[in-house]
Scaffold this active site. Sequence first.
Site, mmCIF file in Angstrom:
data_model
loop_
_atom_site.group_PDB
_atom_site.id
_atom_site.type_symbol
_atom_site.label_atom_id
_atom_site.label_comp_id
_atom_site.label_asym_id
_atom_site.label_seq_id
_atom_site.Cartn_x
_atom_site.Cartn_y
_atom_site.Cartn_z
ATOM 1 C CE1 TYR A 1 35.152 27.003 49.652
ATOM 2 C CE2 TYR A 1 34.068 27.081 51.770
ATOM 3 C CZ TYR A 1 34.597 27.727 50.679
ATOM 4 O OH TYR A 1 34.567 29.100 50.613
ATOM 5 N N GLY B 1 45.932 35.099 53.983
ATOM 6 C CA GLY B 1 46.603 33.808 53.861
ATOM 7 C C GLY B 1 47.717 33.614 54.867
ATOM 8 N N GLY B 2 47.631 34.285 56.013
ATOM 9 C CA GLY B 2 48.639 34.141 57.064
ATOM 10 C C GLY B 2 49.669 35.251 57.096
ATOM 11 C CB SER C 1 41.585 35.704 52.357
ATOM 12 O OG SER C 1 42.998 35.626 52.465
ATOM 13 N N PRO C 2 40.695 37.179 55.679
ATOM 14 C CG PRO C 2 39.823 36.848 57.820
ATOM 15 C CD PRO C 2 39.819 36.261 56.442
ATOM 16 C CG LEU C 3 43.919 36.548 59.690
ATOM 17 C CD1 LEU C 3 44.228 35.404 60.653
ATOM 18 C CD2 LEU C 3 44.114 37.892 60.382
ATOM 19 N N GLY D 1 52.177 37.547 60.908
ATOM 20 C CA GLY D 1 53.597 37.684 61.180
ATOM 21 C C GLY D 1 54.395 36.418 60.995
ATOM 22 C CE LYS D 2 50.835 31.563 59.579
ATOM 23 N NZ LYS D 2 49.990 30.369 59.299
#
Length: 348
Positions: free
Chosen positions: A55, A214-215, A210-212, A219-220
Amino acid sequence: MTMEYRNLGRSGCAVSSLALGTMTFGDETDEAGAHAQLDAFIEAGGTLIDTADVYSAGVSEEIIGRWLARQPPDVRTQVVLATKGRFPMGQGPNDAGLSRRHLRDALDASLRRLGVESIDLYQVHAFDPHTPLEETLRFLDDAVRAGKISYVGLSNYTGWQVQKVVDLAEFRGLTAPVTLQPQYNLLVREIEWEIVPACQSTGLGLLPWSPLGGGWLTGKYTRDERPTGATRLGENPERGVEAYDRRSAQQRTWDVVEAVETVASERGVTMAQVALAWLVDRPMVTSVILGARTLEQLHDNLGAAGLHLNEDETARLDAASDPAPADYPYGGPGVDQRSRVLAGTGAT
């Protein structure tokens, strides 16, 4: 919301059910912002901090190390520190992989950057087809015996690889892994076909990254407008598995987003919190890794601490996100072949 705690896989170590991922540290998040996230995470009751040597080419570990150095003993003792090694940290042929040679150098370098004498969870970042499993496992066992690491984890392994690693470790009497870190979210559920069962069979806890999605699950992103501006896909719409054109072309994506939005609206919480709550309660999940770019995003994610969905909400999200496997081997007929009822032929 109140943070909850669980065992780190099949170990006796307790960790928070939400973990702080630090891949953005040193790249998308500067040091001041990273330290603010670490402070907020600890204040919310978080304990598991996850990083990796790759990272920001080691900068993430250095930032965490400087933060740890200024913490009082009572904070340092609460932190459960996890890092990883495997990917290239140089240009040479031995600067990558899971060989004893590379892992020795990678582990020592991580210890120096983090400013610690021991790492709680050391994870191999991905499978290495060029190194015998026994070589890797013997190095990790030696590192545990030397006190450099407490527990071993895997990351990005398939189901057969998980099972083979655990079986070999147990057969040879070597330290076996306690966790697996895979990508897992409402848009990526295919690990439920083989990888989750392998973890259930071996007792490994899941640390989903990555639970979301990648966004996507916040809702974005919308169907009618390609992303722009200061978001991950706004800066690079073709970024990895999250690529806008590929994912937006699938109707299932929008079915999932709509279902998450509906549950969030009914609950009076954010879409991110719903997506995280769904994942926290999946089988074998130990801790869900949050990967926020900003302190505001982290605060929103931490709002999922202690949030649990009811059966109806979970069923609606399950239905919308069902990856619909083919009949064989993962669909209905294939599953039926591997199942049976414990009853005689004359049972009623």
